[in-house]
Design an enzyme around this catalytic site. Structure first.
Site, PDB file in Angstrom:
ATOM      1  N   GLU A 258       0.838  -1.201   0.000  1.00 35.25           N
ATOM      2  CA  GLU A 258       0.000   0.000   0.000  1.00 35.25           C
ATOM      3  C   GLU A 258       0.872   1.249   0.000  1.00 35.25           C
ATOM      4  OE1 GLU A 258      -3.347   2.379   2.675  1.00 35.25           O
ATOM      5  OE2 GLU A 258      -2.800   0.326   3.194  1.00 35.25           O
ATOM      6  N   LYS A 390      -7.959 -15.492  16.208  1.00 32.27           N
ATOM      7  CA  LYS A 390      -8.158 -15.112  14.805  1.00 32.27           C
ATOM      8  C   LYS A 390      -9.612 -14.784  14.485  1.00 32.27           C
ATOM      9  CE  LYS A 390      -4.192 -17.957  13.666  1.00 32.27           C
ATOM     10  NZ  LYS A 390      -3.686 -19.187  13.055  1.00 32.27           N
ATOM     11  N   ASP A 466       2.118 -14.373  12.710  1.00 32.90           N
ATOM     12  CA  ASP A 466       0.970 -14.979  12.045  1.00 32.90           C
ATOM     13  C   ASP A 466       0.071 -13.859  11.535  1.00 32.90           C
ATOM     14  OD1 ASP A 466      -1.325 -16.291  11.244  1.00 32.90           O
ATOM     15  OD2 ASP A 466      -1.290 -17.715  12.901  1.00 32.90           O
ATOM     16  N   HIS A 564      -2.756  10.107  -1.363  1.00 32.44           N
ATOM     17  CA  HIS A 564      -2.933   8.789  -1.964  1.00 32.44           C
ATOM     18  C   HIS A 564      -2.920   8.858  -3.483  1.00 32.44           C
ATOM     19  CE1 HIS A 564      -3.823   7.188   1.997  1.00 32.44           C
ATOM     20  NE2 HIS A 564      -3.843   5.977   1.470  1.00 32.44           N
TER      21      HIS A 564
END
Length: 580
Positions: A258, A390, A466, A564
């Site tokens: 990004e 998660k 993770d 951006h």
């Protein structure tokens, strides 16, 4: 192209195709399967002949050590066929027994805790890199010429498979050899990945040309990071900072695709540094696992709940739990009843490991122990989602999971205006209406922030964490308050469930290990077990603080869309990119 008024010559060096490595089977005139069938037939025929001959000797009382010419030839044929079959099938199997990692996944955390790696030996502070402005690039005289140079770049060709590999590829395509068994059968992880990759391309009819294969240590992921690899992806790593955190400077590695993310976080680091740095506090450190068990009645489930939460039983339960690991130490057990089902949330310290395997092993020991006093207990699963791993869950937001950290800084008013290009009042108002009120209107669960998950994900990918645990690790509430008569800004982030480790999993890969070394938290810490993982959690929180500060300032100043559009848009014409 001309440079300084003189023509500039460009030399392009082509890389010769890699010469395939010769194998023993290349010298055979017959196909491999015919050769193997012949040796199989010879091997068992000789064994049958020798057994028949020896049985006859035993029947006639003839000494077995007396052999004739036919038996000598048979023995030599037996040895020769055995050597061939062992070389083709047996050696790789034997190597796999000794070279593959332990199949006991529970031992992974303890074993890797013993790996003591040197800390970052960097002596020179990097505080000179405070300027987050992007340097201007020299103008390119002719874009067409540059494009031509790119087009002329020689493609790296994959050498054609050898005759032996070709037969294995055909067997994988036909389904006679399972793709997942290539590593154990071949004993060469790189070769297995290449064969699997080629078989995949033939089955799907799709090219994997853009996916790199060379330049990666496939042995390092065997049995612990990834199964059935066909290559690896490349993610650029940028550096934000340094950020002054608790009196130390940290250059933060961020792996992301990004645009503007690293530059924005870097600007936040600059504002924090110029204001004296940030301070972090570790509130809690404990990984959780919550099995679900079932009884014949709700009364029996409640009896076990009372037994587990009785302080008189804690010492016995913790003793059973702690014997499973040198580093896992039980802290608390909290229970919840749902009908006949009981959920027990175990929380324990895990040293420098993230600790899921460690706590699961301790929980299994306790469940086995409880079967003695509660034989009617039916263990449904070692994880009952009350952990909760998660998944967004209020229990993590309230109770915490992993490392609970709060990080704060006081940003001077002139820094807010000069570096962040906004003012204190605008930031405080935007934080209240966006991060607090807006998130409440949306019904957010732990999402009272601008983009904490952006920074968490980038740091996790760079340091081998993770990435799926970004879900609960990004739980964060960002607070902003005007202080000193409205002149300065107090900003803080509170993150109750940062789940990180510096040993185990992806942290042992070369690239991720290098990023951990950059932060000075590579491997385990023998003097103070767990301190490296706690330091990494503080760095994550400090980086989130910088990212929140910069993005909120960009929004308050109306610069978000502009930045951006400048740094997060590709100049490539996607309509000209062919599809394979």
């Amino acid at each position: 192209m001309e440079h300084g008024g003189k023509p500039m010559k460009m030399k392009v060096k082509f890389v010769d195709d890699q010469v395939p490595k010769a194998s023993a089977s290349d010298a055979m005139s017959l196909p491999l399967y015919i050769t193997n069938a012949g040796f199989f037939t010879l091997f068992f025929s000789v064994i049958y002949f020798l057994l028949t001959s020896w049985r006859e000797k035993i029947r006639t009382n003839t000494p077995l050590h007396i052999i004739d010419l036919s038996e000598i030839v048979a023995i030599l044929a037996l040895v020769a066929s055995f050597i061939h079959l062992l070389g083709f099938f047996g050696i790789d199997f034997v190597r796999s027994l000794f070279l593959q990692p332990s199949s006991d996944i529970w031992a992974a955390d303890d074993d890797e805790e013993e790996i003591i790696l040197k800390e970052d030996a960097r002596k020179v502070p990097c505080g000179q890199a405070l300027d987050c402005s992007i340097p201007k690039m020299a103008p390119i005289a002719s874009p067409k010429v540059a494009q031509k140079v790119l087009d002329e770049k020689p493609a790296i060709k994959t050498p054609p498979p050898t005759e032996e590999d070709e037969e294995i590829i055909k067997a994988v395509v036909a389904g006679t050899i399972p793709s997942y068994s290539l590593e154990s059968k071949l004993g060469d992880c790189r070769r297995a990945a290449s064969i699997r990759r080629e078989a995949l391309q033939r089955v799907t009819g799709k090219s994997l040309e853009g996916l790199p294969l060379e330049g990666f240590d496939y042995e390092s992921i065997l049995g612990q990071c990834c199964e059935m690899p066909v290559g690896y992806i490349t993610i650029p790593v940028g550096i934000a900072g340094p950020i002054m955190l608790d009196g130390r400077e940290f250059s933060v590695p961020m792996a992301t695709t990004e645009g503007c993310l690293v530059a924005s976080t870097n600007r936040g680091c600059k504002a924090i540094n110029l204001s004296g740095g940030a301070t972090s506090v570790l509130l809690k450190d404990g990984m959780t696992r919550a099995p679900v068990v079932r009884f014949n009645s709700a009364k029996r489930a409640a009896e076990l709940k009372f037994f587990m939460e009785d302080p008189a039983n804690y010492e016995t339960i913790s003793m059973v739990f702690n014997k499973s690991s040198r580093f896992g130490r039980l802290q608390t057990v909290k229970c919840a009843v749902a009908g006949k089902n009981l959920y027990m949330r175990f929380c324990c310290s895990t040293g420098d490991a993230m600790g899921m395997n460690m706590v699961s092993k301790g929980v299994q020991n306790v469940l086995d122990f409880l079967q003695n006093d509660f034989p009617d207990m039916d263990v449904i699963g070692i994880s009952g989602n009350y952990c909760s791993d998660k998944k967004p869950a209020a229990v993590n937001w309230i109770e915490g999971r992993g490392k609970s950290v709060v990080c704060e800084a006081v940003i001077k008013g002139d820094i807010v205006s000069k570096v962040l290009k906004t003012n204190v009042a605008a930031l405080v108002e935007l934080n209240m209406l966006k991060n607090l009120t807006g998130s409440a209107v949306a019904g957010a669960l732990g999402g009272f922030n601008a983009h904490a998950s952006n920074i968490v994900s980038a740091v996790y990918l760079a340091t081998g964490q993770d990435p799926a645990q970004n879900i609960e690790s990004s739980h964060c509430i960002t607070m902003m308050e005007a202080i000193n008569d409205g002149k300065d800004l107090h900003v803080s982030v509170t993150m109750p469930s940062i789940e990180v480790g510096t040993v185990g999993g992806g942290t042992q890969l070369a690239s991720q290990s290098a990023c951990l070394n950059l932060l000075g938290v590579k491997g385990a810490n023998r003097e103070a077990p767990g301190s490296n993982a706690r330091q990494l959690a503080s760095v994550v929180a400090g980086s989130v603080l910088a990212g929140e500060l910069s993005l909120m300032s960009a929004i308050a100043a109306g610069q978000l869309v502009k930045s951006h559009m400048k740094y997060n848009r590709s100049n490539k014409d996607v309509t000209t990119v062919p599809s394979a």
